[in-house]
Design a protein around this motif. Structure first.
Motif, PDB file in Angstrom:
ATOM      1  N   ASP A 123      49.199  20.260 -10.848  1.00 49.12           N
ATOM      2  CA  ASP A 123      48.909  20.206 -12.276  1.00 49.12           C
ATOM      3  C   ASP A 123      48.064  18.980 -12.599  1.00 49.12           C
ATOM      4  OD1 ASP A 123      50.395  22.506 -12.794  1.00 49.12           O
ATOM      5  OD2 ASP A 123      52.256  21.365 -13.029  1.00 49.12           O
ATOM      6  N   LEU A 124      46.983  19.204 -13.331  1.00 50.26           N
ATOM      7  CA  LEU A 124      46.083  18.133 -13.741  1.00 50.26           C
ATOM      8  C   LEU A 124      46.625  17.480 -15.010  1.00 50.26           C
ATOM      9  CD1 LEU A 124      43.414  16.609 -13.461  1.00 50.26           C
ATOM     10  CD2 LEU A 124      42.280  18.547 -14.572  1.00 50.26           C
ATOM     11  N   GLN A 125      46.973  16.197 -14.931  1.00 47.41           N
ATOM     12  CA  GLN A 125      47.564  15.488 -16.059  1.00 47.41           C
ATOM     13  C   GLN A 125      46.534  14.725 -16.893  1.00 47.41           C
ATOM     14  OE1 GLN A 125      50.630  15.893 -16.889  1.00 47.41           O
ATOM     15  NE2 GLN A 125      51.381  16.910 -15.058  1.00 47.41           N
ATOM     16  N   PRO A 127      42.740  15.214 -17.415  1.00 49.02           N
ATOM     17  CA  PRO A 127      41.484  15.930 -17.146  1.00 49.02           C
ATOM     18  C   PRO A 127      40.227  15.123 -17.432  1.00 49.02           C
ATOM     19  CG  PRO A 127      42.565  16.786 -19.106  1.00 49.02           C
ATOM     20  CD  PRO A 127      43.552  15.871 -18.456  1.00 49.02           C
ATOM     21  N   PHE A 132      37.981  13.438 -11.827  1.00 47.59           N
ATOM     22  CA  PHE A 132      37.902  14.892 -11.935  1.00 47.59           C
ATOM     23  C   PHE A 132      36.606  15.364 -12.582  1.00 47.59           C
ATOM     24  CE2 PHE A 132      42.423  13.622 -12.333  1.00 47.59           C
ATOM     25  CZ  PHE A 132      42.801  13.982 -11.054  1.00 47.59           C
ATOM     26  N   THR A 136      37.843  21.384 -12.671  1.00 48.26           N
ATOM     27  CA  THR A 136      38.701  21.980 -13.687  1.00 48.26           C
ATOM     28  C   THR A 136      40.095  22.193 -13.094  1.00 48.26           C
ATOM     29  OG1 THR A 136      38.202  24.266 -13.051  1.00 48.26           O
ATOM     30  CG2 THR A 136      36.686  23.197 -14.613  1.00 48.26           C
ATOM     31  N   PRO A 137      41.100  22.452 -13.923  1.00 45.52           N
ATOM     32  CA  PRO A 137      42.449  22.683 -13.395  1.00 45.52           C
ATOM     33  C   PRO A 137      42.520  23.811 -12.362  1.00 45.52           C
ATOM     34  CG  PRO A 137      42.568  22.292 -15.754  1.00 45.52           C
ATOM     35  CD  PRO A 137      41.108  22.372 -15.414  1.00 45.52           C
ATOM     36  N   LEU A 140      42.120  23.094  -8.530  1.00 45.47           N
ATOM     37  CA  LEU A 140      43.163  22.387  -7.794  1.00 45.47           C
ATOM     38  C   LEU A 140      44.219  23.353  -7.266  1.00 45.47           C
ATOM     39  CD1 LEU A 140      43.447  19.401 -10.279  1.00 45.47           C
ATOM     40  CD2 LEU A 140      42.191  19.482  -8.110  1.00 45.47           C
ATOM     41  N   LEU A 166      47.930  11.022 -12.449  1.00 37.75           N
ATOM     42  CA  LEU A 166      46.756  11.876 -12.574  1.00 37.75           C
ATOM     43  C   LEU A 166      47.045  13.321 -12.197  1.00 37.75           C
ATOM     44  CD1 LEU A 166      44.080   9.445 -11.056  1.00 37.75           C
ATOM     45  CD2 LEU A 166      44.915   9.597 -13.411  1.00 37.75           C
ATOM     46  N   LEU A 167      47.899  13.526 -11.183  1.00 32.57           N
ATOM     47  CA  LEU A 167      48.263  14.866 -10.746  1.00 32.57           C
ATOM     48  C   LEU A 167      49.759  14.917 -10.469  1.00 32.57           C
ATOM     49  CD1 LEU A 167      45.456  15.579  -8.097  1.00 32.57           C
ATOM     50  CD2 LEU A 167      45.572  16.530 -10.404  1.00 32.57           C
ATOM     51  N   CYS A 206      46.390   9.085  -3.543  1.00 31.27           N
ATOM     52  CA  CYS A 206      46.069  10.509  -3.699  1.00 31.27           C
ATOM     53  C   CYS A 206      46.607  11.302  -2.514  1.00 31.27           C
ATOM     54  CB  CYS A 206      44.552  10.693  -3.810  1.00 31.27           C
ATOM     55  SG  CYS A 206      44.049  12.431  -3.976  1.00 31.27           S
ATOM     56  N   LEU A 223      35.829  15.673  -5.203  1.00 33.45           N
ATOM     57  CA  LEU A 223      36.843  14.696  -5.570  1.00 33.45           C
ATOM     58  C   LEU A 223      36.619  13.377  -4.835  1.00 33.45           C
ATOM     59  CD1 LEU A 223      39.518  14.062  -7.059  1.00 33.45           C
ATOM     60  CD2 LEU A 223      40.709  14.891  -5.029  1.00 33.45           C
TER      61      LEU A 223
END
Length: 231
Positions: A123-125, A127, A132, A136-137, A140, A166-167, A206, A223
């Motif tokens: 999940d992208l927290q 954006p 990023f 886009t979500p 991922l 972030l994720l 990461c 990325l």
């Protein structure tokens, strides 16, 4: 499913030097993306810039220079730690209470729809974060080769208001009442990517397989480029 992405351009221009510590030799794909200097693991880099710690390269040679590297960050340097394995070396990275852990997802988890319960989506927290850019979500999830995007997560003992998640990835217990460690972390979620602020600099951890899949996954390459060349 087929995905089509624009070609990733060679990033020759960037404002500060990029240093690479790749003791496991996993980042050969970077040679056609960006110019960088190899860092030997001895002390801190000579000038402020971005230091990339390659996949599974957080080792004793690096850890013994924790004090110098933290000082380098506080003076404006940036460190990016790519995916690492759980173990005694990654139990408390840089002495910041950040540990790499591995938890298989339950079969009902929406973040692991494969048979062996490894993460195939996150999940992208944040954006709008520079990491990023051009992503886009939906990017991922379902990466090339085996659909996996991450094998391990981060356990964070100490998170401050200046730190940014972030994720993340749900553990399949979203309705269960669990303590919330940080305003940006949903209950019952693991941290996958964290940016920790230190003085005028930062360390980004990461756990996406960005390094290991940069050769054949365009999202991983984009990325990595974003992490290396962001302002």
């Amino acid at each position: 499913d087929f995905r089509i992405y624009a070609a990733i351009e060679f990033a020759e221009r960037h404002d500060s030097p990029i240093y690479l510590y790749d003791s496991t030799g996993r980042l050969d794909c970077l040679h056609d993306l960006v110019s960088f200097q190899s860092w030997t693991g001895d002390g801190a880099p000579a000038a402020s810039g971005t230091l990339i710690i390659g996949p599974y390269a957080y080792d004793h040679a690096l850890a013994r220079h924790t004090k110098e590297l933290l000082g380098w960050c506080r003076d404006g340097g940036r460190i990016v730690v790519l995916e690492q394995n759980p173990g005694w070396r990654t139990r408390d990275m840089f002495g910041l209470g950040i540990e790499v852990v591995c938890h298989h997802q339950p079969y009902w988890s929406r973040c692991a729809r494969n048979l062996i319960c490894h993460l195939d989506r996150v999940d992208l927290q944040q954006p709008n974060h520079p990491a990023f850019c051009r992503l886009t979500p939906t990017d991922l999830a379902g990466w090339n080769r085996d659909t996996f995007v991450a094998h391990a997560m981060l356990r964070c003992e100490r998170l401050g208001p200046e730190d940014h998640i972030l994720l993340s990835a749900g553990m399949g217990l979203d309705t269960e009442l669990m303590p919330v460690q940080h305003p940006e972390l949903k209950q019952s979620h693991y941290v996958i990517m964290l940016e920790k602020t230190l003085g005028r600099g930062s360390i980004c951890f990461c756990q996406l397989l960005a390094g290991g899949k940069c050769a054949d996954e365009p999202v991983a390459r984009q990325l990595l480029l974003n992490l290396m060349t962001r302002p």
